[in-house]
Motif scaffolding. Structure first.
Motif, PDB file in Angstrom:
ATOM      1  N   GLU A  15      -2.118  -0.346 -10.997  1.00  0.00           N
ATOM      2  CA  GLU A  15      -2.243  -1.796 -11.114  1.00  0.00           C
ATOM      3  C   GLU A  15      -1.466  -2.495  -9.995  1.00  0.00           C
ATOM      4  OE1 GLU A  15      -3.938  -5.113 -12.809  1.00  0.00           O
ATOM      5  OE2 GLU A  15      -4.264  -3.016 -13.387  1.00  0.00           O
ATOM      6  N   GLN A  16      -2.096  -3.499  -9.385  1.00  0.00           N
ATOM      7  CA  GLN A  16      -1.531  -4.276  -8.282  1.00  0.00           C
ATOM      8  C   GLN A  16      -1.453  -3.475  -6.981  1.00  0.00           C
ATOM      9  OE1 GLN A  16      -0.487  -7.872  -8.532  1.00  0.00           O
ATOM     10  NE2 GLN A  16      -2.066  -7.324 -10.019  1.00  0.00           N
ATOM     11  N   SER A  76      -2.455  -2.173  -3.199  1.00  0.00           N
ATOM     12  CA  SER A  76      -2.791  -2.940  -2.002  1.00  0.00           C
ATOM     13  C   SER A  76      -4.219  -2.622  -1.567  1.00  0.00           C
ATOM     14  CB  SER A  76      -1.822  -2.598  -0.866  1.00  0.00           C
ATOM     15  OG  SER A  76      -2.325  -3.053   0.377  1.00  0.00           O
ATOM     16  N   SER A  96      -3.677  -6.295  -5.887  1.00  0.00           N
ATOM     17  CA  SER A  96      -2.856  -7.504  -5.805  1.00  0.00           C
ATOM     18  C   SER A  96      -3.691  -8.702  -5.379  1.00  0.00           C
ATOM     19  CB  SER A  96      -1.693  -7.285  -4.829  1.00  0.00           C
ATOM     20  OG  SER A  96      -2.185  -6.906  -3.553  1.00  0.00           O
ATOM     21  N   SER A  97      -4.835  -8.453  -4.734  1.00  0.00           N
ATOM     22  CA  SER A  97      -5.739  -9.528  -4.319  1.00  0.00           C
ATOM     23  C   SER A  97      -6.669  -9.973  -5.442  1.00  0.00           C
ATOM     24  CB  SER A  97      -6.585  -9.056  -3.132  1.00  0.00           C
ATOM     25  OG  SER A  97      -7.431  -7.979  -3.537  1.00  0.00           O
ATOM     26  N   SER A 110       1.852  -0.392  -5.416  1.00  0.00           N
ATOM     27  CA  SER A 110       2.381  -1.423  -4.524  1.00  0.00           C
ATOM     28  C   SER A 110       3.438  -2.196  -5.286  1.00  0.00           C
ATOM     29  CB  SER A 110       1.267  -2.335  -4.004  1.00  0.00           C
ATOM     30  OG  SER A 110       1.782  -3.246  -3.049  1.00  0.00           O
ATOM     31  N   TYR A 111       3.127  -3.423  -5.694  1.00  0.00           N
ATOM     32  CA  TYR A 111       4.100  -4.223  -6.429  1.00  0.00           C
ATOM     33  C   TYR A 111       4.360  -3.610  -7.811  1.00  0.00           C
ATOM     34  CZ  TYR A 111       2.851  -7.569  -2.810  1.00  0.00           C
ATOM     35  OH  TYR A 111       2.613  -8.161  -1.602  1.00  0.00           O
TER      36      TYR A 111
END
Length: 302
Positions: A7-8, A10, A48-49, A73-74
Motif C-alpha cells: 500500500e502506497q 511508488s 501513493s498517486s 514506499s510511505y
C-alpha cells in the motif's frame, strides 16, 4: 519475476522496474522476461498517486522465480510486522534473488535477510537504517548488488539498476538499445541515441557515427573529429555508455539495417552495403548475433 507491491507504493518506481523489462522483450522480439504482480494478501493496493493495482496472486501463492522485487514506499515501518517478515523469509526460499527497491531494504533488513551484507536505501532513510540495523553495512550508493540480494536507493535509481541487470543478463548491446528506446521513443537509427551520452564529446562522436553508416570511419578518425585521442574516446564511452565505441558504432549500423529490413523490401545485399558491410553474409551473422533473428526471420514473421 515477482513484483511485490505494498500500500502506497511508488508508481514511478514501479514504472522504472517494469518498463525496461517490457522494452527488452520488445527489442528482442521474444519474451526475455516474465513478471507477476503480487501483494501480501492477494488484495488490490493503491499507489501513493492513487493508482489501484489488482495483483495476480498473493505472495504465498506466487510460484517463485528468479527475482522478487519489493516495492514499499510511505509507511514502510508499519509494514514490518511479524507475519509480513515471515512471509518474506519464506519467499526467500522460492526466489533466487530478493531486491528491495526504495525503502524495500528496510523490510529485508527487518526480516534478517540482509545480515552481514552491504545495502543501501533511500537517502532520507539511510541514517535511520544504519542505526536500526547495525548488522547491515549501510552504503550511500544508488544501488548495491551483493549476490542474491539487491538494494536500491529510490525510484530514479531503479532505472539505473534495471539497466545494469539487462546488461548483465543479455549484454551491453541490448542494454544500450533499451536505453535509447526509452529515452528517445524509438530504437530506429533515424532517431539519434544521443541522449544516452552525457558529454558533448561523446554526443558528437555518436553523431559522427550516424553520419557515416554506409562508409564507417576508423575509430581513430572518429576520435580526431571530436578532439580526443582514441584512448580518451574509449574511456569516455565506457564511463558514460558502458560499452566501447566500436560496440556502439556496430550497434548503430545494425539498427540502421534493421530499420531497412522492417520498412523496405530492399535485398539483404543492398542493405548490407548501405550499412557498411561489403559482405552480406557478414552482416547477416552480425545481425543475428545482435538481435537473435536474421533479416529473413524478421521478414517472414510479418
Amino acid at each position: 519475476m515477482g513484483i511485490l507491491l505494498f500500500e502506497q507504493f511508488s508508481n514511478y518506481c514501479l514504472a522504472n522496474t517494469v518498463e525496461p523489462l517490457r522494452a527488452a522483450n520488445d527489442v528482442a522480439r521474444r519474451k526475455l522476461y516474465d513478471w507477476h504482480f503480487l501483494t501480501l494478501d492477494g488484495e488490490a493496493v493503491n499507489a501513493s498517486s492513487g493508482l489501484s493495482v489488482a495483483p495476480d496472486a498473493s505472495l504465498r501463492e506466487g510460484a517463485g522465480g528468479e527475482i522478487l522485487f519489493l516495492l514499499p514506499s510511505y509507511g514502510f515501518r508499519t509494514l514490518a510486522k511479524p507475519a509480513s517478515l515471515a512471509a518474506l523469509r519464506s519467499a526467500a526460499q522460492r526466489y533466487g534473488t530478493l531486491a528491495g527497491l526504495d525503502t524495500g531494504s528496510w523490510l529485508l533488513a527487518a526480516a534478517g535477510l540482509l545480515d552481514g551484507r552491504p545495502a543501501t536505501i533511500h537517502w532520507e532513510e539511510l541514517e535511520g537504517f544504519s542505526e536500526s540495523f547495525p548488522e547491515v553495512e549501510a552504503r550511500r550508493e544508488r544501488f548495491v548488488i551483493d549476490g542474491d540480494r539487491i538494494t536500491c536507493s529510490g525510484a530514479m535509481a531503479t532505472y539505473d539498476l534495471m539497466s545494469e541487470l539487462l546488461g548483465r543478463h543479455h549484454g551491453e548491446a541490448l542494454r544500450l538499445e533499451v536505453s535509447w528506446l526509452l529515452m528517445q521513443g524509438s530504437a530506429s537509427a533515424g532517431d539519434a541515441p544521443i541522449a544516452a551520452a552525457r558529454s558533448p564529446a561523446v554526443q558528437r562522436a555518436m553523431r559522427t557515427m550516424q553520419e557515416h553508416v554506409e562508409e564507417p570511419l576508423p575509430m581513430k578518425k572518429v576520435a580526431r573529429r571530436v578532439g580526443l585521442t582514441q584512448r580518451a574516446l574509449e574511456q569516455r564511452f565506457r564511463s558514460e555508455l558502458g560499452a566501447a565505441p566500436r560496440t556502439v558504432y556496430r550497434r548503430i549500423r545494425l539498427l540502421a539495417a534493421r530499420k531497412l529490413v522492417d520498412e523496405t523490401r530492399l535485398p539483404v545485399s543492398e542493405i548490407a552495403l548501405r550499412c557498411g558491410y561489403e559482405n552480406p553474409s557478414a552482416m547477416t551473422r552480425a545481425f543475428a548475433a545482435e538481435f537473435g533473428l536474421t533479416p529473413r526471420d524478421i521478414r517472414n514473421a510479418v
